[in-house]
Design a protein around this motif. Sequence first.
Motif, short mmCIF file in Angstrom:
data_model
loop_
_atom_site.label_atom_id
_atom_site.label_comp_id
_atom_site.label_asym_id
_atom_site.label_seq_id
_atom_site.Cartn_x
_atom_site.Cartn_y
_atom_site.Cartn_z
N TYR A 25 -4.49 20.67 33.19
CA TYR A 25 -3.39 21.54 32.75
C TYR A 25 -2.48 20.73 31.84
O TYR A 25 -1.85 19.76 32.27
CB TYR A 25 -2.61 22.06 33.95
N LEU A 26 -2.43 21.12 30.57
CA LEU A 26 -1.57 20.46 29.61
C LEU A 26 -0.29 21.26 29.45
O LEU A 26 -0.32 22.40 28.96
CB LEU A 26 -2.28 20.33 28.25
N HIS A 27 0.82 20.69 29.88
CA HIS A 27 2.12 21.35 29.73
C HIS A 27 2.68 20.99 28.36
O HIS A 27 3.15 19.87 28.14
CB HIS A 27 3.07 20.90 30.85
N LYS A 41 6.34 27.92 21.79
CA LYS A 41 7.07 27.08 22.73
C LYS A 41 6.59 27.27 24.18
O LYS A 41 6.21 28.37 24.58
CB LYS A 41 8.57 27.38 22.66
N GLU A 42 6.64 26.19 24.93
CA GLU A 42 6.40 26.17 26.38
C GLU A 42 5.13 26.92 26.79
O GLU A 42 5.18 28.03 27.31
CB GLU A 42 7.63 26.70 27.12
N LYS A 43 4.02 26.30 26.53
CA LYS A 43 2.71 26.85 26.88
C LYS A 43 1.94 25.86 27.75
O LYS A 43 2.18 24.66 27.71
CB LYS A 43 1.89 27.13 25.62
N THR A 44 0.99 26.40 28.51
CA THR A 44 0.06 25.57 29.26
C THR A 44 -1.35 25.82 28.76
O THR A 44 -1.81 26.97 28.72
CB THR A 44 0.12 25.87 30.77
N ILE A 45 -2.01 24.75 28.34
CA ILE A 45 -3.42 24.84 27.96
C ILE A 45 -4.24 24.40 29.16
O ILE A 45 -4.08 23.29 29.67
CB ILE A 45 -3.75 23.94 26.76
N VAL A 46 -5.12 25.28 29.63
CA VAL A 46 -5.99 24.95 30.76
C VAL A 46 -7.36 24.58 30.22
O VAL A 46 -8.01 25.36 29.52
CB VAL A 46 -6.11 26.14 31.73
N ASP A 50 -15.51 20.86 28.94
CA ASP A 50 -15.22 20.47 27.57
C ASP A 50 -14.62 21.62 26.76
O ASP A 50 -14.48 21.51 25.54
CB ASP A 50 -16.49 19.97 26.88
N LYS A 51 -14.20 22.69 27.44
CA LYS A 51 -13.69 23.87 26.73
C LYS A 51 -12.25 24.21 27.14
O LYS A 51 -11.79 23.84 28.23
CB LYS A 51 -14.57 25.09 27.03
N ILE A 52 -11.58 24.93 26.26
CA ILE A 52 -10.28 25.50 26.59
C ILE A 52 -10.51 26.77 27.39
O ILE A 52 -11.12 27.72 26.89
CB ILE A 52 -9.46 25.79 25.32
N GLN A 61 1.02 25.50 37.19
CA GLN A 61 0.37 24.49 38.03
C GLN A 61 -1.01 24.98 38.45
O GLN A 61 -1.22 26.17 38.66
CB GLN A 61 1.22 24.22 39.29
N GLY A 62 -1.94 24.06 38.59
CA GLY A 62 -3.27 24.41 39.04
C GLY A 62 -3.44 24.19 40.52
O GLY A 62 -2.47 24.21 41.28
N GLU A 63 -4.68 23.98 40.94
CA GLU A 63 -4.97 23.68 42.34
C GLU A 63 -4.72 22.21 42.62
O GLU A 63 -4.42 21.41 41.72
CB GLU A 63 -6.43 24.05 42.65
N VAL A 64 -4.88 21.84 43.89
CA VAL A 64 -4.59 20.47 44.32
C VAL A 64 -5.42 19.45 43.54
O VAL A 64 -4.93 18.39 43.16
CB VAL A 64 -4.86 20.32 45.84
N ALA A 65 -6.68 19.78 43.29
CA ALA A 65 -7.57 18.82 42.63
C ALA A 65 -7.38 18.76 41.12
O ALA A 65 -7.94 17.88 40.46
CB ALA A 65 -9.02 19.18 42.94
N ASP A 66 -6.62 19.68 40.54
CA ASP A 66 -6.46 19.73 39.09
C ASP A 66 -5.49 18.66 38.59
O ASP A 66 -4.59 18.22 39.31
CB ASP A 66 -5.96 21.11 38.66
N GLN A 67 -5.69 18.27 37.36
CA GLN A 67 -4.85 17.25 36.73
C GLN A 67 -3.80 17.93 35.85
O GLN A 67 -4.10 18.87 35.13
CB GLN A 67 -5.71 16.31 35.88
#
Length: 427
Positions: A25-27, A41-46, A50-52, A61-67
């Motif tokens: 998750y890119l904030h 402005k203020e987007k999250t790229i998931v 290898d894909k968006i 926010q993602g799940e516990v295992a997500d970065q």
Amino acid sequence: MKQTTFFSIALFMLIFQGVWAQDTYLHCGTIMDVETGKFLKEKTIVVSGDKIKSIVDGYVQGEVADQVINLKTKTVMPGFIDMHVHIESESSPTTYIDRYTKNDVDVAFQSTVYAKKTLMAGFTTVRDLGGSGVNIALRKAIDKGLVVGPRIFTAGKAIATTGGHADPTNGMKWDQMGDPGPKEGVVNSPDEGKKAVRQRYKEGADVIKITATGGVLSVAKSGQNPQFMIDEIKAITDTAKDYGMLTAAHAHGDEGMQRAILGGIKTIEHGTLMSEETMELMKKYDTYLVPTITAGKEVTENAKKPGYFPPVVAKKASEIGPKIQAMFAKAYKKGVPIAFGTDAGVFNHGENAREFVYMVEAGMPVTKAIHAATVTNAILLGKATELGQLKEGFIADIVATDKNPIDQVETLKSVSFVMKNGKVYKN
């Protein structure tokens, strides 16, 4: 207790085996929509694999295992695409001696350094327009994950005429020149042109490059004379089309450019002495200019250094180098289609973003320059639905700068985040 242990082990195995895939998750504080030139402005790229996977409003926010990666103070863009590099080499005062002292293995090892520098500069894809063939092996090594570098589309060995700009025997003793042919990338007829294209395909090249005119750095008198007949060029482009290969032509002189355009070449590299008539011809045939202003600047400066170039090269560099930026300014105002390319290798790899600065100096808005280095180049490479934009389903090639390039174009020269194929290489 046993049940808890069982579930812990099961969870571990799921993660280890990749069944529970980790997303990133890119904030993003600011995202540039390169297609429209607008800033969001203020987007999250998931990113998944290898894909968006998606782009959503706000900081999700993602799940516990997500970065989660914090890019809230950054401007985020697609990875840049450079349509003209020479990834095997880098200009130096010993360049003309190196071909007699360096083996292919030496070239291969140094190319890995240049590849990494290029990627770290935010250029996640490049088109290599000519080398010894090491560029093909480098592309394969990068694709396999053995070497860190950009995605490469390569011409392998450029195609020239006898004595032409990419004839590998220029400047040699007569008894060493021999008579190179299509296998070595030297042709003198339509049939030899066809054979050279098929040889490049056989060797694993992705694109075809010809040297339609003389060049600056070859040890030959003219830097601008036409070096192919139209029927030779047409034989090359028709054959390349059969094999699904994009075509490019190195060209400084105007007559050689016109022949290349009429012969079906898609991109004109450099274009230094382009006339208004040729500009109109490029518009008519939808031929793209790849200006390589940075290379012009670099050879101009190096020509001033005693002994850096052989005298025949220094003369051409001082005459041709200073003219590229002014030609580009005129071509852009005329509406000539523009692609982004630098000729990295003529200057230091990793400095590719200097080209953005020079394009803006010449009158192109920074948003248009970035569009050329993303959307336009992806279209030319036949990857319009995979590369060059931040969109759902596109390959996750993503870069970020500390400042908004609208406010300071120089920020593009120092990207602070690089992701390629969903993997973070710089943060």
